[in-house]
Motif scaffolding. Structure first.
Motif, short mmCIF file in Angstrom:
data_model
loop_
_atom_site.label_atom_id
_atom_site.label_comp_id
_atom_site.label_asym_id
_atom_site.label_seq_id
_atom_site.Cartn_x
_atom_site.Cartn_y
_atom_site.Cartn_z
N PRO A 32 0.81 -1.22 0.00
CA PRO A 32 0.00 0.00 0.00
C PRO A 32 0.85 1.27 0.00
O PRO A 32 1.88 1.33 0.66
CB PRO A 32 -0.81 -0.12 1.29
N PHE A 33 0.38 2.26 -0.76
CA PHE A 33 1.08 3.54 -0.84
C PHE A 33 0.18 4.66 -0.34
O PHE A 33 -1.04 4.56 -0.39
CB PHE A 33 1.52 3.83 -2.28
N SER A 34 0.80 5.71 0.14
CA SER A 34 0.08 6.86 0.69
C SER A 34 0.78 8.14 0.25
O SER A 34 1.98 8.14 -0.04
CB SER A 34 0.06 6.76 2.22
N ILE A 35 0.02 9.23 0.24
CA ILE A 35 0.59 10.54 -0.09
C ILE A 35 1.01 11.21 1.22
O ILE A 35 0.24 11.26 2.17
CB ILE A 35 -0.43 11.41 -0.83
N THR A 36 2.24 11.70 1.24
CA THR A 36 2.71 12.45 2.40
C THR A 36 3.02 13.88 1.96
O THR A 36 3.51 14.10 0.86
CB THR A 36 3.97 11.83 3.02
N VAL A 37 2.71 14.82 2.83
CA VAL A 37 2.97 16.23 2.53
C VAL A 37 4.21 16.64 3.32
O VAL A 37 4.24 16.53 4.54
CB VAL A 37 1.77 17.11 2.91
N GLU A 38 5.24 17.07 2.60
CA GLU A 38 6.47 17.51 3.23
C GLU A 38 6.56 19.03 3.13
O GLU A 38 6.52 19.59 2.04
CB GLU A 38 7.68 16.86 2.57
N LYS A 39 6.64 19.67 4.27
CA LYS A 39 6.70 21.13 4.29
C LYS A 39 8.15 21.59 4.37
O LYS A 39 8.90 21.16 5.23
CB LYS A 39 5.90 21.67 5.47
N VAL A 41 10.72 25.26 3.86
CA VAL A 41 10.66 26.65 4.31
C VAL A 41 9.73 27.48 3.43
O VAL A 41 8.86 28.18 3.93
CB VAL A 41 12.08 27.27 4.31
N SER A 42 9.86 27.38 2.14
CA SER A 42 9.09 28.25 1.25
C SER A 42 7.88 27.57 0.59
O SER A 42 7.02 28.24 0.05
CB SER A 42 10.00 28.80 0.16
N ARG A 43 7.82 26.25 0.63
CA ARG A 43 6.72 25.56 -0.05
C ARG A 43 6.52 24.17 0.57
O ARG A 43 7.32 23.70 1.36
CB ARG A 43 7.01 25.43 -1.54
N SER A 44 5.44 23.54 0.14
CA SER A 44 5.21 22.17 0.57
C SER A 44 5.06 21.30 -0.68
O SER A 44 4.62 21.77 -1.73
CB SER A 44 3.96 22.07 1.44
#
Length: 119
Positions: A32-39, A41-44
Motif C-alpha cells: 500500500p502507498f500513501s501521499i505524504t505532505v512535506e513542508k 521553508v518556502s513551499r510544501s
C-alpha cells in the motif's frame, strides 16, 4: 496447500521494486502507498511513498517463503513467536479499503500497555 498473507522485510526504498518483481513472477502481493505532505521553508510538496516502510505483503504457501526470501532486496520474513507472521485476509482487506478511501494516511507510534483493557 493453504496460502496465507505474510510480511516480507525489504531493503529501504525497495518496496515498489520488490512488489514489481513478485508480480512479474506471478506471486500475489500488496504494497500500500500513501501521499505524504512535506513542508519546506518556502513551499510544501506531496510525495507518494509506502504506507509501511520496508514491508511488502505476499500471499503464498509457507513452503514457498524460502524461495521468495532469496529474491533481490528481500531481507527476511516478519516473525511472531518464532514463526512467520500470518496476516488475515480481513486485515489485508481492511488496509486495502483504507488506502482506497483515503489518499493521505500517516502512521504514528503509540505506547500500548498489554494490561490495559480494550475500549
Amino acid at each position: 496447500m493453504q496460502r496465507n498473507w505474510y510480511v516480507l522485510c525489504v531493503q529501504k526504498n525497495q518496496e515498489k521494486k520488490v512488489a514489481a518483481l513478485l508480480a512479474k513472477k506471478g506471486i500475489e502481493n500488496f504494497c500500500p502507498f500513501s501521499i505524504t505532505v512535506e513542508k519546506e521553508v518556502s513551499r510544501s510538496s506531496k510525495k507518494i511513498g509506502p504506507l509501511f516502510k520496508s514491508y511488502v505483503f505476499v500471499n503464498i504457501c509457507e513452503t514457498d517463503l524460502q524461495q521468495v526470501k532469496k529474491l533481490p532486496s528481500v531481507i527476511n520474513t516478519l516473525y511472531w513467536q518464532s514463526k512467520p507472521a500470518v496476516i488475515s485476509d480481513a486485515e489485508i482487506n481492511a488496509i486495502k479499503m483504507l488506502v482506497d478511501n483515503y489518499s493521505t494516511i500517516q502512521l504514528k507510534k503509540t505506547n500500548v500497555d498489554h494490561n490495559d483493557s480494550v475500549r
